[in-house]
Design an enzyme around this catalytic site. Structure first.
Site, PDB file in Angstrom:
ATOM      1  CG  ASP A   1      -9.304   3.197   0.960  1.00 17.42           C
ATOM      2  OD1 ASP A   1      -8.519   2.994   0.026  1.00 17.42           O
ATOM      3  OD2 ASP A   1      -8.955   3.219   2.151  1.00 17.42           O
TER       4      ASP A   1
ATOM      5  N   GLY B   1      -4.990   3.237  -8.124  1.00 16.42           N
ATOM      6  CA  GLY B   1      -5.168   3.404  -9.564  1.00 16.42           C
ATOM      7  C   GLY B   1      -4.311   4.492 -10.198  1.00 16.42           C
TER       8      GLY B   1
ATOM      9  CG  ASP C   1      -2.049   0.893   1.219  1.00 18.04           C
ATOM     10  OD1 ASP C   1      -2.050   1.791   0.369  1.00 18.04           O
ATOM     11  OD2 ASP C   1      -2.953   0.727   2.056  1.00 18.04           O
TER      12      ASP C   1
HETATM   13  C1  GLA Z   1      -5.534   2.113   2.723  1.00 17.63           C
HETATM   14  C2  GLA Z   1      -6.045   0.977   1.854  1.00 17.63           C
HETATM   15  C3  GLA Z   1      -7.090   0.191   2.637  1.00 17.63           C
HETATM   16  C4  GLA Z   1      -6.465  -0.349   3.930  1.00 17.63           C
HETATM   17  C5  GLA Z   1      -5.893   0.804   4.734  1.00 17.63           C
HETATM   18  C6  GLA Z   1      -5.100   0.301   5.943  1.00 17.63           C
HETATM   19  O1  GLA Z   1      -6.516   3.069   2.983  1.00 17.63           O
HETATM   20  O2  GLA Z   1      -6.578   1.459   0.655  1.00 17.63           O
HETATM   21  O3  GLA Z   1      -7.582  -0.875   1.854  1.00 17.63           O
HETATM   22  O4  GLA Z   1      -5.479  -1.285   3.606  1.00 17.63           O
HETATM   23  O5  GLA Z   1      -5.025   1.603   3.957  1.00 17.63           O
HETATM   24  O6  GLA Z   1      -4.511   1.321   6.673  1.00 17.63           O
END
Ligand code: GLA
Length: 401
Positions: A222, A201, A151
């Site tokens: 998200d 993306g 991430d």
């Molecule tokens: C981001 C990701 C989520 C999750 C959070 C965790 O927002 O997009 O899917 O993994 O981090 O902190």
């Protein structure tokens, strides 16, 4: 809403794969169909712990989800502790022994996933992998990890904005390099680990992720457990169908089925459309307290079979008429799945939606199965459909004409 649909396939223009995508498709041993499982974030967020993950694994088995294809038990953010003097990352108090947890999940015939990022910090502010990529990858492999979600988060401020504050293109190159680095580190472990890119993306990730070893990539921001979030994300997947295929998938984010304010119709539509999109099916709900109607949706074998179809072709949105969208997916053996979804208010018999099969390339009566009632249906040109608000008609046609 009962509908009958029928017919052969529309000639949809699937973008042809680039040589890099073809190479990846041929060589990737992982995720030949979209990964299925459960992830801790959407319901538990920072409250996930060892006990909760074991309970989720137990429930995946006892509810029949494992038999339906849910295999990955994925720990999202907030498992991380501190690094020691050798740079080795330790778990925090919520996860006393990750290897033992992985062994437990494996003992159930399931696989286990974990989470990190290319920056110094994860999105929840925990320790991430910058400068420790090989070390972390090796540790995951030693624990027996089968899946990594990586991430972006603090990599933006730690590296991209710091190193190239005024050059967006260079920032993107730094991001690609960071994802490539972890892709190589995972490969170097020799353990098959599904590599899931999470950078929302940016920079048309679908164009470059497969060549870096990515098996799936988030296409959007998200998801939240409400209709507007789910439908917005769904609409943003239209046009990306050429980038999905065995070993490399668009990821519209984890499932919210059973969470928040989603109604039964909305849960059905969400699940149906993620299957049409060949999306990863990662349940994100509280499994020990799952309602029977939620379990029935998540374990609908006919819908799962659409998602897991070996051909790996993602659906296209063939046409919309106001707030009704019509999607079609080509399946192996010449079958098709057609989804008609009403994002607007109820359509009554006074002014129903009329299905235009010709726009789908289907001609004459099409015999199929309604995958939510389990009944046989026949779709005909112009047939009227009474569609409740936010509900979906999902039909599989094995011999379209
Ligand atoms: C981001 C990701 C989520 C999750 C959070 C965790 O927002 O997009 O899917 O993994 O981090 O902190």
């Amino acid at each position: 809403m009962r509908l009958s649909l029928v017919m052969p396939i529309a000639v949809l223009a699937f973008t042809s794969l680039t040589p890099a995508l073809k190479a990846q498709t041929a060589s990737s041993p992982a995720a030949l169909t979209p990964p299925m499982g459960w992830n801790s974030w959407n319901y538990f967020a920072g409250k996930v712990d060892d006990k909760g993950v074991r309970a989720a694994a137990d429930q995946i088995v006892s509810t029949g989800m494992k038999d339906a294809g849910y295999i990955y038990v994925n720990i999202d953010d907030t498992w991380e502790g501190k690094r020691d003097e050798n740079g080795m990352l330790h778990t925090n108090d919520k996860f006393p022994d990750m290897k033992a947890l992985a062994d437990y999940v494996h003992s159930k015939g399931l696989k286990i996933g974990i989470y990190s990022g290319p920056g110094t910090r994860t999105c929840a502010g925990y320790e991430a992998s910058l400068g420790h990529e090989e070390q972390d990858a090796k540790m995951y492999a030693d624990w027996g990890i089968d899946y990594l979600k990586y991430d972006l988060c603090s990599f933006r401020s730690d590296v991209m904005q710091k190193q190239s504050p005024n050059d967006k293109a260079e920032q993107m190159r730094l991001m690609h390099a960071a994802y490539e680095k972890m892709g190589k580190a995972l490969k170097a472990t020799g353990r098959p680990i599904v590599y899931s890119l999470c950078q929302y993306g940016w920079d048309s990730v679908w164009e470059w992720a497969p060549a870096l070893g990515g098996n799936l990539w988030r296409t959007t921001g998200d998801i939240q457990p409400n209709w507007n979030s789910m439908y917005t994300i769904l609409s943003q997947q239209a046009g990306l169908e050429g980038y999905a295929g065995p070993g490399h998938w668009n990821d519209p984010d984890m499932l919210e089925v059973g969470n928040g304010r989603l109604s039964p119709a909305e849960n059905r539509t969400h699940f149906s459309m993620w299957a049409m999109l060949a999306a990863p099916l990662l349940a994100g709900n509280d499994l020990p307290n799952m309602k029977p109607e939620v379990k029935a949706i998540l374990t609908n074998r006919d819908v799962i079979a659409i998602d897991q179809d070996k051909l790996g072709k993602q659906a296209s949105r063939v046409y919309s008429e106001g707030e009704v969208d019509v999607w079609m997916r080509h399946l192996s053996g010449g079958a098709v799945a057609v989804a008609v979804l009403n994002a607007g208010s109820d359509r009554y018999s006074t002014h129903p939606f009329h299905l235009d099969l010709a726009k789908l390339g289907l001609h004459g009566e099409q015999k199929g199965k309604d995958l939510w009632t389990g009944k046989n249906v026949a779709l005909t040109q112009g047939m009227p459909l009474e569609l409740p608000s936010h509900d979906i008609l999902l039909v599989r046609i094995d011999a379209p004409k």
